[in-house]
Design a protein around this motif. Structure first.
Motif, PDB file in Angstrom:
ATOM      1  N   VAL A  93      31.995   3.804  15.002  1.00 33.25           N
ATOM      2  CA  VAL A  93      32.103   5.258  14.956  1.00 33.25           C
ATOM      3  C   VAL A  93      30.791   5.919  14.539  1.00 33.25           C
ATOM      4  N   ILE A  94      30.155   5.381  13.487  1.00 33.25           N
ATOM      5  CA  ILE A  94      28.952   6.033  12.956  1.00 33.25           C
ATOM      6  C   ILE A  94      27.667   5.259  13.232  1.00 33.25           C
ATOM      7  N   GLY A  95      27.792   4.059  13.765  1.00 35.84           N
ATOM      8  CA  GLY A  95      26.614   3.253  14.066  1.00 35.84           C
ATOM      9  C   GLY A  95      26.295   2.262  12.956  1.00 35.84           C
ATOM     10  N   TYR A  96      25.600   1.223  13.349  1.00 36.98           N
ATOM     11  CA  TYR A  96      25.289   0.133  12.431  1.00 36.98           C
ATOM     12  C   TYR A  96      24.419   0.595  11.259  1.00 36.98           C
ATOM     13  N   ASP A  97      23.383   1.375  11.539  1.00 34.90           N
ATOM     14  CA  ASP A  97      22.441   1.779  10.491  1.00 34.90           C
ATOM     15  C   ASP A  97      23.114   2.602   9.390  1.00 34.90           C
ATOM     16  N   LYS A  98      23.939   3.544   9.792  1.00 37.00           N
ATOM     17  CA  LYS A  98      24.628   4.364   8.790  1.00 37.00           C
ATOM     18  C   LYS A  98      25.657   3.533   8.012  1.00 37.00           C
ATOM     19  N   SER A 100      25.471   0.388   7.393  1.00 43.36           N
ATOM     20  CA  SER A 100      24.687  -0.441   6.488  1.00 43.36           C
ATOM     21  C   SER A 100      24.243   0.356   5.263  1.00 43.36           C
ATOM     22  N   LYS A 101      23.817   1.588   5.471  1.00 36.58           N
ATOM     23  CA  LYS A 101      23.394   2.438   4.354  1.00 36.58           C
ATOM     24  C   LYS A 101      24.559   2.700   3.395  1.00 36.58           C
ATOM     25  N   ILE A 102      25.752   2.886   3.965  1.00 36.11           N
ATOM     26  CA  ILE A 102      26.941   3.100   3.126  1.00 36.11           C
ATOM     27  C   ILE A 102      27.197   1.869   2.252  1.00 36.11           C
ATOM     28  N   ALA A 103      27.140   0.699   2.862  1.00 32.25           N
ATOM     29  CA  ALA A 103      27.400  -0.535   2.112  1.00 32.25           C
ATOM     30  C   ALA A 103      26.388  -0.726   0.993  1.00 32.25           C
ATOM     31  N   HIS A 104      25.123  -0.524   1.297  1.00 32.23           N
ATOM     32  CA  HIS A 104      24.082  -0.679   0.277  1.00 32.23           C
ATOM     33  C   HIS A 104      24.221   0.369  -0.832  1.00 32.23           C
ATOM     34  N   TYR A 105      24.523   1.586  -0.457  1.00 32.71           N
ATOM     35  CA  TYR A 105      24.679   2.656  -1.432  1.00 32.71           C
ATOM     36  C   TYR A 105      25.872   2.364  -2.351  1.00 32.71           C
ATOM     37  N   ASP A 108      24.843  -0.553  -4.688  1.00 31.50           N
ATOM     38  CA  ASP A 108      23.831  -0.149  -5.673  1.00 31.50           C
ATOM     39  C   ASP A 108      24.369   0.805  -6.734  1.00 31.50           C
ATOM     40  N   ASN A 109      25.362   1.601  -6.359  1.00 33.39           N
ATOM     41  CA  ASN A 109      25.884   2.622  -7.271  1.00 33.39           C
ATOM     42  C   ASN A 109      27.292   2.324  -7.782  1.00 33.39           C
ATOM     43  N   ASP A 110      27.776   1.107  -7.529  1.00 35.92           N
ATOM     44  CA  ASP A 110      29.102   0.677  -7.981  1.00 35.92           C
ATOM     45  C   ASP A 110      30.199   1.656  -7.561  1.00 35.92           C
ATOM     46  N   LEU A 111      30.193   1.968  -6.266  1.00 39.10           N
ATOM     47  CA  LEU A 111      31.171   2.885  -5.692  1.00 39.10           C
ATOM     48  C   LEU A 111      32.039   2.161  -4.675  1.00 39.10           C
ATOM     49  N   THR A 112      33.164   2.777  -4.346  1.00 40.57           N
ATOM     50  CA  THR A 112      33.945   2.277  -3.224  1.00 40.57           C
ATOM     51  C   THR A 112      33.241   2.695  -1.938  1.00 40.57           C
ATOM     52  N   LEU A 113      33.598   2.072  -0.836  1.00 42.06           N
ATOM     53  CA  LEU A 113      33.006   2.455   0.450  1.00 42.06           C
ATOM     54  C   LEU A 113      33.316   3.911   0.780  1.00 42.06           C
ATOM     55  N   LYS A 114      34.532   4.301   0.479  1.00 39.65           N
ATOM     56  CA  LYS A 114      34.932   5.674   0.785  1.00 39.65           C
ATOM     57  C   LYS A 114      34.086   6.663  -0.005  1.00 39.65           C
ATOM     58  N   ALA A 115      33.924   6.409  -1.296  1.00 47.01           N
ATOM     59  CA  ALA A 115      33.125   7.308  -2.130  1.00 47.01           C
ATOM     60  C   ALA A 115      31.678   7.363  -1.645  1.00 47.01           C
ATOM     61  N   ALA A 116      31.142   6.200  -1.265  1.00 43.61           N
ATOM     62  CA  ALA A 116      29.754   6.158  -0.780  1.00 43.61           C
ATOM     63  C   ALA A 116      29.625   6.897   0.549  1.00 43.61           C
ATOM     64  N   ALA A 117      30.587   6.694   1.447  1.00 44.10           N
ATOM     65  CA  ALA A 117      30.529   7.351   2.756  1.00 44.10           C
ATOM     66  C   ALA A 117      30.627   8.859   2.614  1.00 44.10           C
ATOM     67  N   LEU A 118      31.489   9.318   1.717  1.00 40.45           N
ATOM     68  CA  LEU A 118      31.641  10.753   1.509  1.00 40.45           C
ATOM     69  C   LEU A 118      30.408  11.337   0.816  1.00 40.45           C
ATOM     70  N   LEU A 120      27.337  10.243   1.002  1.00 37.62           N
ATOM     71  CA  LEU A 120      26.231  10.298   1.965  1.00 37.62           C
ATOM     72  C   LEU A 120      26.520  11.254   3.120  1.00 37.62           C
ATOM     73  N   ALA A 121      27.761  11.736   3.190  1.00 39.09           N
ATOM     74  CA  ALA A 121      28.203  12.693   4.208  1.00 39.09           C
ATOM     75  C   ALA A 121      28.070  12.154   5.637  1.00 39.09           C
ATOM     76  N   PHE A 122      28.291  10.850   5.794  1.00 41.11           N
ATOM     77  CA  PHE A 122      28.268  10.268   7.144  1.00 41.11           C
ATOM     78  C   PHE A 122      29.610  10.427   7.850  1.00 41.11           C
ATOM     79  N   VAL A 123      30.683  10.554   7.067  1.00 41.84           N
ATOM     80  CA  VAL A 123      32.027  10.789   7.615  1.00 41.84           C
ATOM     81  C   VAL A 123      32.777  11.701   6.658  1.00 41.84           C
ATOM     82  N   THR A 124      33.835  12.299   7.186  1.00 42.62           N
ATOM     83  CA  THR A 124      34.719  13.083   6.331  1.00 42.62           C
ATOM     84  C   THR A 124      35.852  12.177   5.862  1.00 42.62           C
TER      85      THR A 124
END
Length: 131
Positions: A93-98, A100-105, A108-118, A120-124
Motif C-alpha cells: 500500500v505505501i511502498g517498501y521504503d516507507k 521500512s522507515k515505520i519499522a525502524h522508527y 528506535d522509539n519503542d512504539l507499536t507499528l501503528k503508533a509509528a505509522a501514524l 510519521l503520517a504515512f497512513v491514517t
C-alpha cells in the motif's frame, strides 16, 4: 527458589537420549544382522521401546502442558502490535521504503507499528487497521 517453575514437560531430554541410543544400537545391530536372530530381537525391542517412549512423551506433553492452557489474549495482542514483521502488510500500500522507515522508527522509539505509522503520517488509522 520461591515461585520457580520447572519446565519438566518441554525438555524431556532423557527421552530423546534413550531414543537416540536405541537408534544407534539398532543401526550397529543391522550391520551385523545376517544370520544372527538375537540381533533381530534387539532391533525389534529397540524400535518398540522407542515408539513407547515417544508415545508416552507425547501423551504426557498433551496431558500436563497443553490441556488446560489458556491463551493470554492481552499479551498476545501486545506481541502482535509490537511485531515488526507485520510491517510487510503495509508494503503493497505505501511502498517498501516507507514501510521500512515505520519499522525502524517503531524499533528506535519503542512504539507499536501503528503508533509509528501514524506519527510519521504515512497512513491514517482508518487505512492502517484493515491492513
Amino acid at each position: 527458589m520461591p515461585g520457580k517453575v520447572n519446565p519438566t514437560q518441554p525438555k524431556r531430554s532423557h527421552d530423546r537420549a534413550q531414543v537416540m541410543a536405541n537408534d544407534v544400537a539398532s543401526v550397529l545391530a543391522a550391520r551385523r544382522l545376517p544370520g544372527d536372530e538375537r540381533l533381530q530381537a534387539l532391533i525389534i525391542f529397540n524400535v518398540t521401546h522407542s515408539i513407547t517412549i515417544m508415545t508416552d512423551g507425547c501423551t504426557n506433553f498433551r496431558k500436563f502442558l497443553v490441556e488446560g492452557t489458556k491463551p493470554n489474549l492481552k499479551k498476545i495482542n501486545e506481541y502482535v502490535e509490537r511485531s515488526l514483521m507485520l510491517v510487510t502488510a503495509l508494503s503493497p500500500v505505501i511502498g517498501y521504503d516507507k514501510a521500512s522507515k515505520i519499522a525502524h522508527y517503531a524499533m528506535d522509539n519503542d512504539l507499536t507499528l501503528k503508533a509509528a505509522a501514524l506519527k510519521l503520517a504515512f497512513v491514517t488509522e482508518a487505512e492502517f487497521d484493515p491492513l
